[in-house]
Design an enzyme around this catalytic site. Sequence first.
Site, short mmCIF file in Angstrom:
data_model
loop_
_atom_site.label_atom_id
_atom_site.label_comp_id
_atom_site.label_asym_id
_atom_site.label_seq_id
_atom_site.Cartn_x
_atom_site.Cartn_y
_atom_site.Cartn_z
N CYS A 116 0.80 -1.23 0.00
CA CYS A 116 0.00 0.00 0.00
C CYS A 116 0.83 1.28 0.00
CB CYS A 116 -0.98 -0.01 1.17
SG CYS A 116 -0.23 0.08 2.82
N HIS A 134 -2.98 1.26 6.78
CA HIS A 134 -3.16 1.26 5.33
C HIS A 134 -2.92 2.68 4.83
CE1 HIS A 134 -4.48 0.44 1.32
NE2 HIS A 134 -5.54 1.22 1.41
N ASN A 183 -14.55 3.70 9.89
CA ASN A 183 -15.67 3.71 10.83
C ASN A 183 -16.34 2.34 11.02
OD1 ASN A 183 -16.13 6.49 11.81
ND2 ASN A 183 -16.35 6.95 9.64
N ASP A 192 -7.32 6.01 -3.90
CA ASP A 192 -6.53 4.88 -3.41
C ASP A 192 -6.19 3.97 -4.58
OD1 ASP A 192 -5.35 2.82 -2.03
OD2 ASP A 192 -6.98 2.58 -0.57
#
Length: 542
Positions: free
Chosen positions: A256, A318, A383, A343
């Site tokens: 990542c 991440h 979340n 991303d």
Amino acid sequence: MMLVENTWAHNTNRYHVKNNTLIIRRGQEFKITLNFNQPIMPSDEFQIEFYIGKNCNIANGTKTIISFDGTSSQSGSWMGKKIEENGNMCIVGITPAPNAIIGKYQMNVAIIGNSGISRTPSMTLYVLFNAWGPDDDVFMSNELDKQEYLMNEKGCLYQDDSGSGKLWLFGQFEDGVLDACLQILDDSQMPIESRGNAFQVSRNSSAMMNFQRGQGVLVGNWSQDFSLGTEPNFWMGSVQILLEYVKHGPVKYAQCWVFAGVFNTFLRCLGIPARVITNFNSAHDSNGKIVTDLMFTVDGSRIVLNESLSKDSVWNYHCWNEAYMSRPDLHGDYKLSGWQVVDATPQETSDGYFRCGPCPVKAVKEGMLSYQFDARFVFAEVNSTLKMHKIDPRTGKNEIFKVDKEYIGRKIVTKSIGENNFEQAEITLTYKYPKGMLHLMDSAKEESFDITLNPKETSKFWVEVRAEEYLLKLNFQSHLRFMVTAKIKENNQHLMAMQTVHLEAHDFVFSMSGPSKVNQVTFVTVQFINTFSFALMDGRWP
């Protein structure tokens, strides 16, 4: 081309490109000096033509003609004017449209005479997004922000919430990088006429950063076998990766932070303000429920994580990117322009490709999950409710034994503003309101014990974990995960707690034999002290 004056005015003087090609930012005037073979007369007509891509035409913005039959001219949203005339010389100012296509243009001057049109040989011109332009999608008002998120070549990719990180050279101005970034757009087959749109460029390129469907910059690898390429932890910056991609195609290997570091270079190079984000305890919700399910099987008195029973996972950290832009495609009562999550790490598909975003950070905070793009997935990353299930292998019974609503998205950080300021800046509250990877490795050691607790009593049990017990199973990121599971004999209830610990690496000491000189061999001595009580074997250099 008035190279020095234009590049300083457009904040492009730090780019290194071949043949001193002019690089400008759209929506801002640049100047050109024209030298004719005779004095310019009021009746003389000439035009400057700009082309990008193939099969250019005026209708879709890939061809622009600025005519000078007076003092000024306009073609679409491009504008031109004569600034100075003196004999054979004329200085003109050209202002590209604030939404002009970004990329490599060809430009020539056409002289219109009684016998037809004669054109000069074409010259190359790069046009970029303009964070200094008030009418540009990527306009950023704060100068310190622009200097950090657009002009700074140094970064820090955080892998430990205590503050340590991996220094990263973005190198967006280095020779060959701009052409590599434009080649990535070409390789993606993104329509030329769409390349003036910042959110479309960022969305399209987030897919191109990872290898899929036979193309892409980086090949992901989350195993421990990197024998066919470079171990992700060995990369120090983006330049080598981008240049290798241009020469040889997809580059092996990435995880990542490598995807995020290279993507950050891509965005900044094209003029989009960008930063790398680290989310600690980051959830991967595979089905959009905003619930991350971890499955454990009961083995006697123990419960053991069984990753094969769920596609969901939790990473100790991440990394992704944020890109700064307006979102004219989104409407509603909230202002959703500003920082957008993008991303490039391949996790879940979005419209058929492994990519994510751009998703407004404000939409994530407000729980506006229907807004484009991928808001539900990003919301879950920070979340998600963590549910831990235990499954009895004899009966198949599934029982939830722990629910944690605080564990995911525990801390979100980026680099602080300042070229050499590598301190973490916490931005958790930009993603979520305040509340009143654990990618699990092989077990290094297990120890069982019984404890009797009287009412209101606390007990401590010390477990010694020696380095030789975990070193062979420790991956290159140097994290240990401690998991404590318990079973209450009186009611057969299972309890669990877990925590990740980052291990500090020993420092190497470098010394040089003398001053280094270009094209001359320099000898470097590297020292490392083994502080363990046992020998370290099988060391290797990248």
